[in-house]
Design an enzyme around this catalytic site. Structure first.
Site, short mmCIF file in Angstrom:
data_model
loop_
_atom_site.label_atom_id
_atom_site.label_comp_id
_atom_site.label_asym_id
_atom_site.label_seq_id
_atom_site.Cartn_x
_atom_site.Cartn_y
_atom_site.Cartn_z
NE ARG A 1 12.21 -25.40 27.97
CZ ARG A 1 13.46 -25.42 27.75
NH1 ARG A 1 13.81 -25.61 26.43
NH2 ARG A 1 14.37 -25.60 28.61
CG ASP B 1 -0.60 -0.39 2.63
OD1 ASP B 1 0.75 -0.53 2.57
OD2 ASP B 1 -1.10 0.02 3.49
N GLY C 1 3.54 -9.33 10.50
CA GLY C 1 2.41 -9.14 9.77
C GLY C 1 2.07 -7.65 9.92
NE ARG C 2 2.40 -2.80 7.19
CZ ARG C 2 2.16 -2.00 6.23
NH1 ARG C 2 2.65 -0.72 6.11
NH2 ARG C 2 1.24 -2.30 5.19
CG ASP D 1 2.88 -7.34 6.39
OD1 ASP D 1 3.43 -8.09 6.93
OD2 ASP D 1 3.12 -6.23 6.26
CB THR E 1 2.50 -7.20 1.64
OG1 THR E 1 2.76 -7.17 3.00
CG2 THR E 1 0.94 -7.32 1.24
CG HIS F 1 13.76 -9.50 8.45
ND1 HIS F 1 13.95 -9.08 9.70
CD2 HIS F 1 13.33 -8.52 7.58
CE1 HIS F 1 13.69 -7.77 9.93
NE2 HIS F 1 13.12 -7.26 8.60
O1 F6P Z 1 5.77 -5.14 5.73
C1 F6P Z 1 6.44 -6.43 5.61
C2 F6P Z 1 7.11 -6.62 7.01
O2 F6P Z 1 7.99 -7.49 6.91
C3 F6P Z 1 6.38 -6.47 8.12
O3 F6P Z 1 5.76 -7.58 8.41
C4 F6P Z 1 7.26 -5.95 9.10
O4 F6P Z 1 6.88 -5.27 10.41
C5 F6P Z 1 8.24 -5.08 8.45
O5 F6P Z 1 8.04 -5.39 7.17
C6 F6P Z 1 9.60 -4.98 8.67
O6 F6P Z 1 10.43 -4.05 7.99
P1 F6P Z 1 11.81 -4.09 7.99
O7 F6P Z 1 12.36 -5.01 6.69
O8 F6P Z 1 12.28 -2.69 7.43
O9 F6P Z 1 12.64 -4.57 9.10
#
Ligand code: F6P
Length: 364
Positions: free
Chosen positions: A181, A121, A189-190, A146, A144, A288
């Site tokens: 545990r 977006d 996921g933002r 997310d 994305t 990541h």
């Molecule tokens: O929007 C994709 C995303 O991976 C989100 O899930 C995460 O919050 C953000 O980007 C992480 O951003 P960066 O790669 O700048 O650390």
């Protein structure tokens, strides 16, 4: 670098925003379809940054450069960035400058007839503004992990991210069981809980915490007690990164340059669960890893379908649109609608209903 001579249409393609699995599959599909029309494809480097630099940074893409291994490769061969809005570009002296004309100039220098932007977006909002200002045709391909873009059921990269999170749960389950545990898995996921919800269901989680559903620790602890009552002495908890603390704040890390990103709510929830249940608790932050994988077959399919349709839109003279997935096929929608409609988890949607039917707790 001199732009190659023009034969038929010449289109540009760029990847923008955070990377994800499947971007290269989109690029490959665009090159195949465009080559079929007898067009040239120029891949612009590092998102709009490539158009900002002089000489403009690009590479010519043809069938020879995209076949072979490329569809299987994670990341993007073109490079990308999720920083530097060209309309308020951060300058080394700390000021911001409108550099949009330079980008439009870069587009013109390449002699492009249209641009395909693969983004989310934020990227689409910028690309749409640039296209309007520069009067050039643009088509968007949604990507994305997310899955929060409106007007498409799915975006490139989401399926792979979910698969990685499910694999993490598959690996956490035996170690959780061996040590009795509670394992907490924090996923990306933002502001939308799509990854956590899908991965939690597919990975057999006992608790899924997402930003769309307020939770209490008492309720999470009660679920873990219910699990114990069945004779099982371990549990899997998935937490979406934007879940808030009990005080209602998001947990973020401050990065170089002062930028902030979500991260750390897993540790917070883990501690609270340990205190409330006495369970030995461990926390994994997936980060990541969810973005960098080889694309899943579904992401490859969606990416390929999107890439072909994006080129067809240009062939049909239909611009300022985003390709989208709907009812088992590809459609296209006005890009402004996709930007305006943020898609978070629907509380009465099929997956929330499914999770509740499986006795998964949302902590509510
Ligand atoms: O929007 C994709 C995303 O991976 C989100 O899930 C995460 O919050 C953000 O980007 C992480 O951003 P960066 O790669 O700048 O650390």
């Amino acid at each position: 670098m001199t732009a190659p001579t023009k034969a038929g249409k010449r289109i540009g393609i760029l990847t923008s925003g955070g990377d994800c699995a499947g971007l290269n599959a989109v690029i490959r599909a665009v090159v195949h379809r465009a080559t079929g029309y007898g067009w040239q494809v120029l891949g612009i480097k590092e998102g709009t940054q490539g158009l900002l630099q002089r000489p403009v940074q690009y590479q010519t893409l043809d069938l020879g450069s995209v076949d072979g291994h490329m569809m299987r490769q994670g990341g993007t061969i073109l490079g990308t960035t999720n920083r530097g809005d060209p309309f308020a570009y951060p300058m080394p002296d700390g000021t911001v400058k409108d550099r949009s004309d330079e980008i439009i100039g870069g587009y013109r220098e390449l002699g492009l007839d249209a641009l395909i932007g693969i983004g989310g977006d934020g990227s689409f909002a910028i690309l749409h503004k640039l296209a309007q200002k520069g009067g050039f045709p643009m088509v968007g391909v949604p990507k994305t992990i997310d899955n929060d873009l409106g007007k498409t059921e799915v975006s490139v990269g989401y399926d792979t991210a979910v698969a990685v999170a499910v694999e993490a749960l598959d690996r956490l389950q035996p170690t959780a069981a061996s040590h009795h545990r509670v394992m907490v898995l924090e996923v990306m996921g933002r502001d939308a809980g799509h990854i956590a919800l899908a991965a939690g269901i597919a990975g057999g989680a006992d608790v899924i915490l997402i930003p769309e559903i307020p939770y209490s620790i008492e309720s999470v602890a009660a679920k873990i007690q219910d699990v114990r009552n069945t004779g099982r002495n371990f549990a899997l908890v998935v937490v979406s990164e934007a879940v808030k603390t009990l005080e209602g704040t998001g947990v973020k890390k401050v990065l170089q340059g002062g930028e902030k990103r979500y991260g750390g709510i897993g540790d917070y929830i883990g501690e609270k669960i340990a205190d409330a249940t006495g369970a030995e608790t461990r926390v994994t932050v997936l980060g990541h890893v969810q973005r960098g994988s080889m694309p899943s077959p579904r992401d490859r399919l969606i990416a390929s379908a999107f890439g072909v349709h994006a080129v067809d839109l240009i062939a049909d003279g239909k611009y300022d649109r985003m390709v989208a997935w709907s009812n088992r096929g590809v459609i296209d929608v006005p890009i402004t609608e996709a930007i305006e409609h943020y898609s978070c988890v629907e509380l009465d949607g099929a997956l929330v209903k499914t999770a509740r039917g499986l006795n998964i707790s949302f902590g509510d």
